[in-house]
Write a protein that holds these residues in place. Structure first.
Motif, PDB file in Angstrom:
ATOM      1  N   GLN A 155       0.813  -1.217   0.000  1.00 31.32           N
ATOM      2  CA  GLN A 155       0.000   0.000   0.000  1.00 31.32           C
ATOM      3  C   GLN A 155       0.846   1.265   0.000  1.00 31.32           C
ATOM      4  O   GLN A 155       0.586   2.205  -0.752  1.00 31.32           O
ATOM      5  CB  GLN A 155      -0.952   0.017   1.205  1.00 31.32           C
ATOM      6  N   ARG A 189       1.631  -1.262   5.709  1.00 34.46           N
ATOM      7  CA  ARG A 189       2.441  -2.295   5.089  1.00 34.46           C
ATOM      8  C   ARG A 189       3.634  -1.733   4.370  1.00 34.46           C
ATOM      9  O   ARG A 189       3.577  -0.896   3.576  1.00 34.46           O
ATOM     10  CB  ARG A 189       1.604  -3.098   4.097  1.00 34.46           C
ATOM     11  N   ALA A 203       0.405   4.168   5.401  1.00 39.31           N
ATOM     12  CA  ALA A 203      -0.158   2.817   5.364  1.00 39.31           C
ATOM     13  C   ALA A 203       0.712   1.871   6.192  1.00 39.31           C
ATOM     14  O   ALA A 203       1.908   2.058   6.297  1.00 39.31           O
ATOM     15  CB  ALA A 203      -0.260   2.315   3.925  1.00 39.31           C
ATOM     16  N   LYS A 218     -13.456  -3.564   3.111  1.00 41.91           N
ATOM     17  CA  LYS A 218     -12.058  -3.305   3.441  1.00 41.91           C
ATOM     18  C   LYS A 218     -11.829  -3.262   4.952  1.00 41.91           C
ATOM     19  O   LYS A 218     -10.730  -3.536   5.430  1.00 41.91           O
ATOM     20  CB  LYS A 218     -11.611  -1.995   2.797  1.00 41.91           C
ATOM     21  N   ALA A 219     -12.884  -2.903   5.696  1.00 44.70           N
ATOM     22  CA  ALA A 219     -12.728  -2.857   7.153  1.00 44.70           C
ATOM     23  C   ALA A 219     -12.422  -4.239   7.709  1.00 44.70           C
ATOM     24  O   ALA A 219     -11.623  -4.390   8.637  1.00 44.70           O
ATOM     25  CB  ALA A 219     -13.993  -2.291   7.798  1.00 44.70           C
ATOM     26  N   ASP A 229      -5.660  -7.765   9.114  1.00 40.55           N
ATOM     27  CA  ASP A 229      -4.295  -7.322   8.815  1.00 40.55           C
ATOM     28  C   ASP A 229      -3.615  -6.787  10.062  1.00 40.55           C
ATOM     29  O   ASP A 229      -2.569  -7.288  10.500  1.00 40.55           O
ATOM     30  CB  ASP A 229      -4.360  -6.246   7.730  1.00 40.55           C
ATOM     31  N   ARG A 230      -4.224  -5.768  10.651  1.00 40.37           N
ATOM     32  CA  ARG A 230      -3.593  -5.117  11.798  1.00 40.37           C
ATOM     33  C   ARG A 230      -3.658  -5.984  13.057  1.00 40.37           C
ATOM     34  O   ARG A 230      -2.700  -6.047  13.831  1.00 40.37           O
ATOM     35  CB  ARG A 230      -4.265  -3.767  12.048  1.00 40.37           C
ATOM     36  N   THR A 244     -10.830  -6.835   6.158  1.00 39.96           N
ATOM     37  CA  THR A 244      -9.440  -7.196   5.894  1.00 39.96           C
ATOM     38  C   THR A 244      -8.490  -6.334   6.712  1.00 39.96           C
ATOM     39  O   THR A 244      -7.422  -6.793   7.117  1.00 39.96           O
ATOM     40  CB  THR A 244      -9.126  -7.058   4.403  1.00 39.96           C
ATOM     41  N   GLY A 245      -8.863  -5.075   6.962  1.00 39.81           N
ATOM     42  CA  GLY A 245      -8.017  -4.204   7.771  1.00 39.81           C
ATOM     43  C   GLY A 245      -7.900  -4.699   9.204  1.00 39.81           C
ATOM     44  O   GLY A 245      -6.817  -4.658   9.800  1.00 39.81           O
TER      45      GLY A 245
END
Length: 337
Positions: A113, A337, A335, A193-194, A200-201, A196-197
């Motif tokens: 990103q 990543r 971002a 997207k929320a 991810d985090r 996957t976010g």
């Protein structure tokens, strides 16, 4: 303090995970349970990355092979050479564990990103950045563990030789499964997207907490003097400055136009914390990965601050408006990543 130099919320959460792991470390059955959850969360993370990565975008960018070779060469050849040089030039400044962390940092793939966002802001070749950053992360699942095995073996470091197979099973396998299901799941994930976010985090924060829990129990801070931490900051800064300079000069020497030069600089000079955390967790299972992750976490913040300023400097050039492409939807300056 100007807004652009404030740490992003994810960095603050990383620091919180570090502090929490140090002050309230997990141990015993709780640590074992959380380790299993973290392994499952990492597999889910890489499955989601595979499922949401558009293959058409990646394939379309493959035609610009010279640019991709330059970016990959910077990431997996030039940066590791600088990492080795840093270990040779500063053996008395860093503890052996932190020196290993700097070497580990040098073999990681690029960000995704952040590379795309900075390239867009600076007026670079965004489609090529999408392809280069994606290729770096996909190939990095195989190249980074191999480089870890080769470099740590050469320096007598310890690591799990079976970690390469575990990487293929726990990270690359879920990613390929996600790619196989991408035509069906990709559009659905794109609207969420929320979700996957959070994965991810959340998975990264959990591994960071566990890493520094183990480090605290093993006495990381007691054997790491403040001078070594300051030296680590200096080494990270020199590595970043050196890679920014070398990718800029190298791109011009090879005759790349300015848009491609920007792409090579931003894709070839950065390292992915999101990739480094699971790779360290798998390859150095049962060892002190807190020391390995300290240089990576510090480099993560440095690269965001410096590259944000560099991207804005490119954007202010008189010819930037004429060639700047549209930024990809959802691109963020800071971002994770």
């Amino acid at each position: 303090m100007p807004v652009r130099f404030r740490p992003d919320p994810f960095t603050l959460m990383l620091l919180g995970g570090l502090v929490l792991g140090t002050m309230l470390p997990a141990s015993g059955p709780a640590a074992t349970l959380m380790s299993g959850v973290a392994t499952a969360a990492m597999a889910l993370l890489f499955f989601l990355h595979g499922a949401r990565m558009d293959r058409r975008t990646v394939v379309a960018g493959l035609v610009h092979w010279r640019l991709h070779l330059a970016a990959l060469g910077a990431t997996f050849v030039l940066f590791p050479l600088l990492g080795l040089a840093a270990g040779l030039l500063a053996p008395g400044l860093l503890t052996p564990a932190l020196a290993g962390g700097v070497l580990f940092l040098s073999v990681l793939p690029s960000t995704i990103q952040a590379s795309i966002a900075f390239t867009a802001i600076a007026g670079g070749n965004v489609p090529a950045a999408v392809c280069a950053a994606s290729a770096s992360n996909i190939l990095g699942m195989a190249i980074s563990p191999l480089l870890v095995a080769a470099l740590f073996h050469a320096q007598g470091g310890g690591f799990d030789w079976g970690g390469i197979g575990k990487i293929l099973l726990q990270l690359l396998g879920p990613f390929l499964l996600g790619q196989a299901l991408q035509p069906r799941l990709g559009p659905w994930l794109g609207r969420r997207k929320a979700l996957t976010g959070v994965v991810d985090r959340g998975s990264i924060l959990l591994v960071v907490y566990l890493a520094f829990s183990q480090a605290a129990v093993g006495g990381l801070w007691a054997r790491t003097p403040p001078s070594a931490l300051l030296a680590m900051l200096a080494v990270d800064a020199v590595l970043l400055a050196g890679m920014l300079a070398l990718t800029t000069w190298g791109s011009r020497l090879l005759g790349f136009p300015r848009q491609d030069e920007i792409t090579i600089v931003f894709c070839g000079s950065k390292k992915s914390l999101a990739a480094g955390v699971p790779i360290a967790n798998v390859m150095f299972a049962g060892q002190d990965i807190g020391s390995l992750l300290l240089p990576v976490m510090l480099f993560h913040q440095l690269q965001l601050l410096v590259c944000a300023a560099l991207a804005r400097r490119h954007a202010r050039r008189p010819d930037a408006a004429a060639i700047a492409p549209a930024a990809p939807a959802g691109a963020r300056i800071l971002a994770p990543r």
